[in-house]
Scaffold this active site. Structure first.
Site, PDB file in Angstrom:
ATOM      1  N   ASP A   1       0.838  -1.204   0.000  1.00  0.00           N
ATOM      2  CA  ASP A   1       0.000   0.000   0.000  1.00  0.00           C
ATOM      3  C   ASP A   1       0.868   1.247   0.000  1.00  0.00           C
ATOM      4  O   ASP A   1       2.083   1.174  -0.153  1.00  0.00           O
ATOM      5  CB  ASP A   1      -1.007  -0.028   1.146  1.00  0.00           C
ATOM      6  CG  ASP A   1      -0.342  -0.262   2.472  1.00  0.00           C
ATOM      7  OD1 ASP A   1       0.723   0.330   2.685  1.00  0.00           O
ATOM      8  OD2 ASP A   1      -0.868  -1.048   3.287  1.00  0.00           O
TER       9      ASP A   1
ATOM     10  N   LYS B   1      -4.226   1.852   0.251  1.00  0.00           N
ATOM     11  CA  LYS B   1      -5.022   2.276   1.389  1.00  0.00           C
ATOM     12  C   LYS B   1      -4.606   3.668   1.744  1.00  0.00           C
ATOM     13  O   LYS B   1      -3.557   3.895   2.298  1.00  0.00           O
ATOM     14  CB  LYS B   1      -4.738   1.369   2.576  1.00  0.00           C
ATOM     15  CG  LYS B   1      -5.560   0.118   2.584  1.00  0.00           C
ATOM     16  CD  LYS B   1      -5.468  -0.501   3.943  1.00  0.00           C
ATOM     17  CE  LYS B   1      -6.720  -1.233   4.320  1.00  0.00           C
ATOM     18  NZ  LYS B   1      -6.693  -1.598   5.737  1.00  0.00           N
TER      19      LYS B   1
ATOM     20  N   MET C   1      -2.132   7.929  13.686  1.00  0.00           N
ATOM     21  CA  MET C   1      -3.377   8.327  13.017  1.00  0.00           C
ATOM     22  C   MET C   1      -4.120   9.394  13.811  1.00  0.00           C
ATOM     23  O   MET C   1      -5.342   9.397  13.874  1.00  0.00           O
ATOM     24  CB  MET C   1      -4.291   7.108  12.805  1.00  0.00           C
ATOM     25  CG  MET C   1      -3.696   6.093  11.849  1.00  0.00           C
ATOM     26  SD  MET C   1      -4.689   4.613  11.649  1.00  0.00           S
ATOM     27  CE  MET C   1      -4.162   3.636  13.035  1.00  0.00           C
TER      28      MET C   1
HETATM   29  N1  SAH Z   1       1.763  -0.536  10.959  1.00  0.00           N
HETATM   30  C1  SAH Z   1       2.216   0.841  10.942  1.00  0.00           C
HETATM   31  C2  SAH Z   1       1.130   1.807  11.341  1.00  0.00           C
HETATM   32  C3  SAH Z   1       0.038   1.902  10.333  1.00  0.00           C
HETATM   33  S1  SAH Z   1      -1.179   3.048  10.801  1.00  0.00           S
HETATM   34  C4  SAH Z   1       3.428   0.951  11.836  1.00  0.00           C
HETATM   35  O1  SAH Z   1       3.747   0.024  12.570  1.00  0.00           O
HETATM   36  O2  SAH Z   1       4.083   2.001  11.795  1.00  0.00           O
HETATM   37  C5  SAH Z   1      -0.706   4.458   9.873  1.00  0.00           C
HETATM   38  C6  SAH Z   1      -0.120   5.508  10.793  1.00  0.00           C
HETATM   39  O3  SAH Z   1       1.229   5.195  11.081  1.00  0.00           O
HETATM   40  C7  SAH Z   1      -0.068   6.889  10.211  1.00  0.00           C
HETATM   41  O4  SAH Z   1      -1.307   7.558  10.315  1.00  0.00           O
HETATM   42  C8  SAH Z   1       0.978   7.524  11.075  1.00  0.00           C
HETATM   43  O5  SAH Z   1       0.467   7.851  12.328  1.00  0.00           O
HETATM   44  C9  SAH Z   1       1.942   6.375  11.269  1.00  0.00           C
HETATM   45  N2  SAH Z   1       3.047   6.396  10.297  1.00  0.00           N
HETATM   46  C10 SAH Z   1       3.333   5.492   9.378  1.00  0.00           C
HETATM   47  N3  SAH Z   1       4.464   5.815   8.716  1.00  0.00           N
HETATM   48  C11 SAH Z   1       4.897   6.958   9.264  1.00  0.00           C
HETATM   49  C12 SAH Z   1       6.020   7.804   9.042  1.00  0.00           C
HETATM   50  N4  SAH Z   1       6.933   7.543   8.125  1.00  0.00           N
HETATM   51  N5  SAH Z   1       6.154   8.905   9.816  1.00  0.00           N
HETATM   52  C13 SAH Z   1       5.263   9.203  10.755  1.00  0.00           C
HETATM   53  N6  SAH Z   1       4.182   8.445  11.007  1.00  0.00           N
HETATM   54  C14 SAH Z   1       4.002   7.344  10.278  1.00  0.00           C
END
Ligand code: SAH
Length: 504
Positions: free
Chosen positions: A35, A57, A172
């Site tokens: 995604d 997504k 999020m």
């Molecule tokens: N499984 C992922 C989270 C998915 S939910 C993990 O473990 O990181 C998606 C959220 O992750 C986003 O809304 C944000 O809050 C965070 N996120 C993902 N990548 C990010 C990044 N590079 N920098 C900051 N926040 C990030």
């Protein structure tokens, strides 16, 4: 043979933060389901024939439902494929990896889980915030601003988290930040509590902000920060000003183009990346071994040449590949003296455990010819010039003027790369860059030849031009490219310094 599904954590964005296991699986899989949070660079690791399936997504933009994604995984694995389901960060942290694993379990599909660096850990590290600290925090909580991107409602009991202490990391949370902070304040958390927001952590687009619980919702709006970002609440957040390292690097936030031609570009790209730049590599020209030129006419007299001359690292690479295919003893190279056009080429020769006898002060053909002729009279001496299919005439002409007997040995060919759908070229066309580097006049030529594939669109930033040496600069001016900086020293290091000096 049944297939298998690998739920793989893709880490936060920087490909260097992917696990070795993840890389190995991406390289081997038959299908890759990903995604928008997965870095597109990871897709390049797949083998030829691997099917890449985007299940995009994005908040408010749902192309494929969770149920459909699970169906794809099950169907492909049952057809015997090895499927990598790449998920941003860690698959089991707010990633619905749990649901996917349950479905696989229920349907009897073999699976494996590969953890990844989750966004909270990455955001904290890259903004210089220790999540725990002996003086400030001895616990960390990971919370979500909304559980399900499809249902915009919150289930987290923020009131309770206002009293647990320690560090709070909210995923999020950008959409509901004002509401979240209001609830924490109301439940008794001090308005002075430091809060950091880290957006696009670990990528060249990273931006961060330090504020307080009372002010952060407004500060976020003013700074224009949005998803994806992690909100870090707690005393430790204020340490980011003390130990920030990532955004403080000298070229952070700058996009620099590396125009690739005959010269190896990886060293330049690596140096610029280390300094924090976002590097766009434009492979203008592709280099391949000249298979027709086998050297059968050269090998018998190899030991009799007075000089062996290399004009590029590619020449060195392909010469020795051909040489080792023919001979199994390095001594077959004989007592020939070795000259190289510049330091990078000389280094490639030294890596072959051979000493270089001559490198001119300036890395251009004319200087190489002059230096050779100054070294000794070449009258009736034999010289073997190892080349590609371009740019050899000047050197050979000059040596022949000095009455040397010159043989050319073309070992590689250069051809124009197809840039029409290339990701770096697309980014360059769409949004431009801050600087563009040229490490040889042939790179400038390649740029001209590719010009129609590189025309900047409306609103694209016009890059400043940086040249490695006088000859490259002259060629740039000839075709109307600006030369904003000229490297003081004609080397990769010199070129990097010249780029840095643009913003000193
Ligand atoms: N499984 C992922 C989270 C998915 S939910 C993990 O473990 O990181 C998606 C959220 O992750 C986003 O809304 C944000 O809050 C965070 N996120 C993902 N990548 C990010 C990044 N590079 N920098 C900051 N926040 C990030």
């Amino acid at each position: 043979m049944p297939g298998k599904v690998y739920l793989v954590g893709a880490g936060p964005g920087d490909p260097g933060l992917v696990t070795l296991r993840a890389k190995e699986l991406i390289e081997r899989c038959d299908a890759l389901v990903y995604d928008y949070l997965a870095n597109p660079d990871l897709l390049q690791w797949t083998k030829v024939g691997c099917e890449k399936i985007f299940v995009g997504k994005q908040p408010n933009l749902h192309a494929i439902s969770q149920e459909e994604i699970e169906k794809i995984l099950v169907k492909r694995a049952k057809a015997g494929e090895s499927v990598v389901r790449l998920k941003g960060g860690d698959p089991f942290v707010f990633g619905r990896g749990g649901e996917e694993a349950e479905t696989l379990q229920k349907d009897g599909v073999p699976y494996e889980i590969v953890p990844g660096v989750t966004a909270a850990l990455a955001s904290a590290a890259y903004a210089g915030i220790p999540l725990t600290h002996r003086n400030f925090s001895s616990s960390v909580s990971f919370l979500t601003g909304h559980e399900d991107p499809e249902k915009h409602e919150m289930h987290v009991d923020f009131e309770q988290f206002a009293t647990v202490g320690g560090t709070l990391c909210i995923y999020m949370g950008m959409g509901h930040l004002a509401e979240i902070t209001a609830r924490l304040l109301k439940a008794g958390l001090s308005g002075e509590t430091p809060v950091a927001i880290v957006q696009w952590a670990t990528t060249p687009r990273q931006r961060s902000l330090l504020s307080t619980l009372a002010k952060v919702a407004t500060a976020k709006e003013e700074a224009g920060l949005s998803s994806p970002a992690v909100v870090i609440i707690g005393e430790v957040a204020k340490l980011s000003t003390k130990i920030g390292w990532f955004e403080q690097r000298p070229l952070f936030g700058r996009r620099v183009v590396v125009t690739r031609s005959r010269e190896q570009a990886s060293e330049l790209s690596a140096a610029l990346t280390m300094l924090g730049a976002e590097v766009l590599e434009l492979p203008l020209i592709e280099v391949a071994e000249d298979a027709e030129s086998t050297g059968e006419d050269i090998w018998p007299s190899l030991g009799a040449y007075r000089w062996l001359v290399f004009t590029s690292p590619n020449g060195v690479k392909y010469f020795f590949e051909k040489f080792h295919r023919k001979f199994d003893d390095l001594r077959c190279i004989g007592g020939v003296r070795i000259a190289c056009v510049g330091e990078t080429t000389a280094q490639a020769v030294r890596e072959q455990r051979l000493v270089v006898d001559l490198v001119p002060d300036e890395a251009v053909s004319e200087s190489l010819a002059e230096a050779l002729l100054r070294e000794e009279t070449l009258e009736n001496e034999t010289v073997l010039v190892v080349t590609g299919n371009r740019n050899r005439d000047v050197l050979i002409g000059k040596l022949e003027e000095g009455r040397a007997i010159v043989d050319a040995f073309p070992v590689y060919r250069t051809e124009l790369t197809d840039l029409s759908g290339h990701p770096a070229a697309t980014r360059f066309r769409d949004s431009g860059a801050d600087a563009i580097t040229f490490a040889s006049s042939s790179a400038v030529d390649g740029f001209v030849q590719q010009a129609k594939n590189l025309l900047p669109g409306p609103g694209a930033r016009r890059p400043k031009g940086v040249a490695i040496g006088p000859k490259t600069a002259a060629r740039m001016r000839e075709i109307g490219l600006p030369v904003d900086r000229l490297a003081k020293q004609s080397s990769i290091e010199g070129l990097v310094k010249a780029v840095q000096s643009l913003w000193d």
